[in-house]
Design a protein around this motif. Structure first.
Motif: not given
Length: 143
Positions: A83-108
């Motif tokens: 699904f395509r989504c858009h953010p409502i709130s919150g800041q990217p934070t690592s978790s038990d399943e995600a070592a890194e979380v980031a907003w990344v330019p599409l091609n990168a």
């Protein structure tokens, strides 16, 4: 009598911010970059599942816009609804399943991913277009 094949249904959310960057995770278990997502639970709709999975893995609450693709891993029997989504709130934070979380330019972002997962982000990046694709892969390569 033959047994019915077993399948798992997963969901993934491809979220874009106002700058066109995509929210990606680097998975804890295999180090691969992907859109956040996971197994759909029995008592939830696909839309509820994608909102839950994105939040659990990234700390970002999203709203679902639309289904952008259906993908089947022929090796593992996993059917993924993306699904395509858009953010409502919150800041990217690592978790038990995600070592890194980031907003990344599409091609990168898609350059970091194997083809079977990069195509999901590419399909979701289209503003409009042909009907939702149904793609098959082996876990890495499109077939």
């Amino acid at each position: 009598m033959t047994e019915s094949p077993l399948h798992s249904v997963s969901v993934a959310g491809v979220a874009f911010d106002e700058d066109g960057r995509v929210l990606l995770i680097r998975r804890q278990d295999n180090g691969q970059w992907q859109a956040p997502g996971g197994v759909l639970e029995l008592a939830e709709t696909p839309q509820q599942g994608v909102v839950r999975e994105v939040f659990e893995e990234t700390g970002v609450l999203v709203e679902v816009e639309r289904l952008t693709g259906v993908y089947k891993n022929l090796v593992k029997g996993v059917v993924a609804l993306v699904f395509r989504c858009h953010p409502i709130s919150g800041q990217p934070t690592s978790s038990d399943e995600a070592a890194e979380v980031a907003w990344v330019p599409l091609n990168a972002g898609t350059d970091r991913m194997n083809p079977a997962f990069a195509v999901r982000v590419f399909d979701a990046s289209r503003e409009a277009g042909p009907p939702v694709p149904c793609r098959i892969h082996d876990g890495v390569h499109l077939l």
